[in-house]
Structure formats: C-alpha cells, structure tokens
Design an enzyme around this catalytic site. Structure first.
Site, short mmCIF file in Angstrom:
data_model
loop_
_atom_site.label_atom_id
_atom_site.label_comp_id
_atom_site.label_asym_id
_atom_site.label_seq_id
_atom_site.Cartn_x
_atom_site.Cartn_y
_atom_site.Cartn_z
N ARG A 65 0.74 -1.15 0.09
CA ARG A 65 0.19 0.00 0.04
C ARG A 65 0.91 1.41 -0.13
NH1 ARG A 65 -3.31 1.40 3.17
NH2 ARG A 65 -5.22 1.95 2.06
N CYS A 74 14.64 -6.20 -4.49
CA CYS A 74 15.41 -5.41 -5.44
C CYS A 74 14.69 -4.38 -6.28
CB CYS A 74 16.23 -6.43 -5.94
SG CYS A 74 17.25 -7.34 -4.97
#
Ligand SMILES: *Cc1c(COP(=O)(O)O)cnc(C)c1O
Length: 406
Positions: free
Chosen positions: A298, A328
């Site tokens: 979110r 990553c």
C-alpha cells in the site's frame, strides 16, 4: 492488544507476520450495527477482499455478518468458511456472463454493474432476482486511485443511463430486487455521502419489487494520529432517519446494507517485521527490514501512510529513519519518519495492517508470504502458516531432464 503481546508473538511465530486482534474487529462491527440500530432491517456484508483468511471470515460469520465478494473464488472461500449462500453477495466488475451465471447457480445474490451483461442476463434469466450497481458520480474522497464514483470510473451503471436501464428491465421483465452503490474508499464528508444516497433513493423509485438498498462502503479509518475518520455515529443518525422515511414513502420495509472492508479489519491488524540492517548514508539513516512490497504494497501503490512503531524499544529516544524493504527495487515503507531508536534485530510494527495488506501480498523475489496470527482471548492462534519452498514450486512444471535445451 499491547505492544508486549505483539513482541511475544513475533518471538513465538517468527517474522514477518501479520497479527489481527479479534476484539477490535468485533468492536468495529458492533459500533456499526449500533450506529444504525434505528433501522429495522440492517445487514452488514463484510467486503472480504480486504482480508480473506477463512478464520477471519468465520469470526465475522459468528458475529452475524454476511459477505461481499468480487470473484467466484471469494464466493467459494465464503462457502468453505461456512456461510449460507443467501448471506453472500457478489458484486464483481468486468467479469464474464458465464461467471455470473455460475455464481447465481450457487444460490448467491448477484449484482450487475453494466448494461451489456444486464441485458444478456435478463434475456436468459428473467425471473432471477438481480441487484444493479449504480454509479451516482459522486466523488467521495480526494484520492482518485480509490474513488470509484467519478465520471470516468469503470464501476457501476451511470445514473445518467437510468432511462436505458429502465427500458432493459421493462423489455426483459427481469426482477430487480436491489440497488447498490459504492462510491469509493474514503468518505470524509457525510453530506457528500448523503447526497449520493439521495441519488440512489431517486433511482429506487423506478423499481417496484425492491427488497434492499446497498450503500456499499467507503468508511475511512484513521491511519495516523489526528487523522480524520468517517463519523459513523453521525452518519448512522442522519442516514437511518432518511432511510426510514424513504421506506415509508416506498411503502415497504427495505433492508439497508453496507459492505465495509477497511472499517472492520484495518485497525485490527499489525504487521511485524525484523530490522536486518541499519545503513547510514551521507543523508539518510535506513532501517532495512525482512519484508518489502511483496508483503505490504500500500505505501508504494497508493502512497498510504502506515504508522510504524519500534516495539522492541518503545521508550527509546526518537530519531529519523527511512524504513525500506529487502526487495531489489525501491520499496520504501516510510520516508524520514520519527521512530524510537532502532537497532539491528528490533521488531517494528506497522499499524492499520488488517485491510488490503496480506490480501495483496505476493511471492516477488521468490520470498515467502508472511504467516498470519489471530489474537483472541489473550492468545495467538496461527491462522496461516509461513510458506515453504514447496509453495514456490507448486504448479511449476520443470522441463524433463532429457530435453535438450538449446
Ligand atoms: C472493496 C469494496 C468494498 C469495501 O471497501 P472498503 O473501503 O474496504 O470498506 C465494498 N464494496 C465493494 C463493491 C468493493 O469493491
């Protein structure tokens, strides 16, 4: 529940984990029903896409809740959790006629949100009780990512198409039993909501066999200190009065339905992560945690602000941190946030982690999704185990070893 309980659960079950407080879910449910206690027939359908663990569904079922579902799989989960089909509503968007027919065959109330499918369904099944989703074009919140009532929204049948809608219903002689709206996720101004409700009442007068009016949701809960929230009690007072007056005018006691997701489960949830590394750069102190947007998306998806506490050191001196994940990609949970001093190994707790958190989690970076724990009667119950390597391999089909790979 208290921070020390959360800390103990993180130790007991390992991190990262989602923890849900059953008492908070119950008190929110009771708060809502109390606010509308003047309405004779009230029904709460929990919007399960917010948090779909079957233990949560069972808990809400015990409280008397129905379910609001948006896919056939959610319907199946609801039935699996023990809900009667009559307690389940299906309010999808953009799904096929086939799926709607399949869900109807399961005995679930269907809600249709476009004229094309309405006409096709009505022509084939004129006697089936159908609810229609209206878009009143009222902007409930300020955030266009989560407002679904505006003019370009893909949700619902535009109120401006009411004449066409009425014609389809007359031509097919279909049985319209309910009218629905769901204007968006944040009701900040009750007057705006009441204004949208008036549009629904007006539309309702065109249908003679109604049994219910469904006002969807959009109840805002506070995400940070001093954050505004929907004043449920005030809304309850005003809308109940207006709803009861409408029923008198309509000549029938209709059922008033709400479909809250966030309101029921958001504040009940905490997401617990462990700090792997503290990394100081020339300008920032990063706290890198054993999670990322694979577990809680979110903040990155909507810019949502989840309050973060260092429950390992709640009384520590406050300092500024950027809390980031181990994925990553850029996965910043919080930028330049004041948190009590963090050491490697500390447990951080993200608040408001009940709604749209676990249910949006993925296996990105081939990480396991978190476990889930329900805190009930002073005890933690594991309601979803940590994933294992087998979960990552499930449904993957390797090439046979003899195949030459060119
Ligand atoms: C998502 C959704 C809800 C729940 O919204 P919240 O903001 O979580 O309360 C209700 N109704 C429908 C149709 C939805 O799609």
């Amino acid at each position: 529940m208290q921070s020390k309980d959360l800390l103990q659960l993180a130790e007991q079950f390992g991190s990262p984990i989602y923890v849900y407080d059953a008492e908070k879910i119950k008190s929110q449910y009771n708060r809502l029903t109390k606010a509308f206690s003047k309405v004779e027939k009230l029904r709460i359908n929990y919007a399960m896409k917010a948090l779909s663990n079957i233990a949560i569904l069972q808990l809400l079922k015990e409280m008397g809740s129905g379910l609001d579902t948006v896919s056939i799989q959610e319907v199946q989960l609801g039935l699996h959790a023990g809900y009667d089909p009559e307690k389940i509503f299906y309010t999808p968007n953009g799904v096929s006629l086939e799926e709607i027919e399949e869900v109807h065959a399961m005995g679930v109330q269907i809600n249709i949100d476009n004229l094309s499918i309405l006409e096709q369904f009505g022509a084939k099944h004129p006697n089936v009780p159908v609810c229609i989703r209206i878009n009143p074009h009222v902007m409930a919140g300020g955030n266009t990512n989560i407002s679904v009532g505006h003019i370009d929204s893909k949700f619902g049948i535009s109120i401006h198409q009411l004449p066409h809608l009425v014609r389809i219903v007359e031509n097919t002689k279909m049985n319209i039993v309910g009218i629905h709206m769901h204007t968006g996720s944040d009701i900040l101004d009750i007057e705006v909501f009441l204004y949208a409700a008036e549009i629904l009442f007006d539309a309702a007068k065109n249908f003679k066999n109604l049994e219910f009016l469904d006002f969807g949701s959009g109840f805002k809960v506070p995400y940070k200190k001093d954050d505004i929230e929907t004043d449920i009690e005030e809304l309850g007072k005003k809308l109940s009065k207006r709803f009861n007056a409408f029923c008198t005018e309509y000549g029938k006691e209709l059922t008033l339905i709400f479909e809250p997701g966030k309101f029921l489960v958001s504040e009940a949830g905490s997401f617990l992560v462990k700090v792997n590394v503290i990394k100081q750069t020339t300008s920032t102190v990063f706290a890198g945690v054993d999670s990322g947007f694979n577990h809680l998306i979110r903040p990155m998806l909507y810019g949502s602000q989840h309050h973060i506490e260092n429950i390992s050191n709640p009384k520590g001196k406050e300092r500024f941190y950027s809390v980031v994940g181990y994925i990553c990609e850029t996965d910043t949970f919080a930028n330049n946030r004041r948190i009590s001093e963090i050491k490697e190994g500390d447990i951080l707790s993200f608040k408001n982690a009940g709604a749209y958190c676990y249910s949006m989690a993925s296996n990105y970076n081939s990480r396991y999704r978190p476990a889930e724990v329900l805190w009930m009667n002073g005890e933690g119950h594991l309601i979803r185990a940590h994933e294992t390597f087998e979960d990552l391999l499930k449904n993957q089909i390797p090439l046979p070893v003899t195949t030459a790979i060119i």
